[in-house]
Design a protein around this motif. Structure first.
Motif, PDB file in Angstrom:
ATOM      1  N   GLU A 145      -5.748   5.045  -3.800  1.00 53.83           N
ATOM      2  CA  GLU A 145      -5.373   5.924  -2.686  1.00 53.83           C
ATOM      3  C   GLU A 145      -4.010   6.552  -2.949  1.00 53.83           C
ATOM      4  N   HIS A 150       0.837  -1.206   0.000  1.00 54.47           N
ATOM      5  CA  HIS A 150       0.000   0.000   0.000  1.00 54.47           C
ATOM      6  C   HIS A 150       0.876   1.262   0.000  1.00 54.47           C
ATOM      7  N   ASP A 162      -6.275  -0.689  -3.931  1.00 52.13           N
ATOM      8  CA  ASP A 162      -6.737  -1.740  -3.022  1.00 52.13           C
ATOM      9  C   ASP A 162      -7.689  -2.646  -3.791  1.00 52.13           C
ATOM     10  N   HIS A 199      -1.536   3.848  -4.780  1.00 50.30           N
ATOM     11  CA  HIS A 199      -1.759   2.401  -4.893  1.00 50.30           C
ATOM     12  C   HIS A 199      -3.235   2.056  -5.036  1.00 50.30           C
ATOM     13  N   HIS A 254      -8.062  -7.221   0.097  1.00 45.55           N
ATOM     14  CA  HIS A 254      -7.489  -6.445   1.203  1.00 45.55           C
ATOM     15  C   HIS A 254      -8.310  -6.638   2.483  1.00 45.55           C
TER      16      HIS A 254
END
Ligand SMILES: [Zn+2]
Length: 223
Positions: free
Chosen positions: A188, A61, A67, A65, A71
């Protein structure tokens, strides 16, 4: 930053603007408890070695990145279960005023197609938080209500300009859960400071690591 002014020979055909919305992995803030990024030099020409060679250590992360559902969800989808085309899509950069969480009223009123990405440009970008190495726990996140509206509008990916879509300290991660349970990717750690609000094509390809629950990406917006 836009690369629109680069020499024509370096400019890909058919695009007027390219915005790099990724941040340098070696300078990005790190979520508390995550691994510190490091680049260890194994061979160095300035030390007399015949070539430069380094080894990287980082969390999945780290920096900008994606997800994937694995996760948080038992049996959730992993990197290899997505076609590369899943990471290229129309996107809207949505400017969010104020200092509070992203609310349903921040979502664009007009909506023409499902399967788009929504990238929220918040006060995090105005504060340049992704370019500060120290972690800021007062970042702007998504409200659960806005997240549910993203689900209802069949958004394919939600992006935010800091390293979590969830408010810091809420370990039940309701926003992550709501998105991933509905197979909505989470992007994110994007930097939207220089990106005008509006419509683009998003490209955010993860590293090809089988079993990965998340992966750093190089994310760009083009139009
Ligand atoms: Zn993450």
């Amino acid at each position: 930053m836009p690369y629109a002014s680069e020499a024509a020979s370096n400019k890909p055909q058919n695009f007027n603007e390219i915005y790099d919305i990724s941040v340098p992995l070696n300078k990005a803030p790190i979520y508390p408890g995550d691994r510190q990024f490091s680049q260890e030099w194994m061979e160095r020409m300035d030390k007399g070695d015949g070539y430069n060679l380094s080894a990287l250590s980082l969390g999945s992360h780290a920096g900008t990145h994606l997800d994937f559902p694995a996760h948080l969800l038992e049996g959730g989808k992993r990197q290899e279960e997505y076609h590369p085309g899943s990471f290229i899509m129309p996107a809207e950069v949505v400017c969010v005023p104020g200092d509070g969480p992203v609310l349903p009223g921040s979502l664009p009123e007009s909506w023409t197609e499902s399967g788009q990405a929504l990238l929220f440009k918040t006060g995090n970008s105005r504060r340049n938080l992704m370019h500060q190495a120290s972690f800021s726990d007062d970042f702007i996140s998504l409200s659960v209500q806005a997240t549910r509206l993203c689900v209802a509008r069949e958004v394919r990916l939600v992006g935010i300009d800091y390293i979590s879509v969830d408010e810091y300290g809420d370990n039940s991660l309701p926003v992550h859960r709501t998105l991933l349970e509905n197979d909505i990717l989470i992007l994110e750690g994007i930097d939207l400071a220089a990106v005008p609000c509006g419509r683009y094509t998003l490209i955010c390809l993860p590293l090809k690591i089988e079993g990965a629950e998340a992966s750093p990406v190089r994310a760009v917006l083009i139009r």
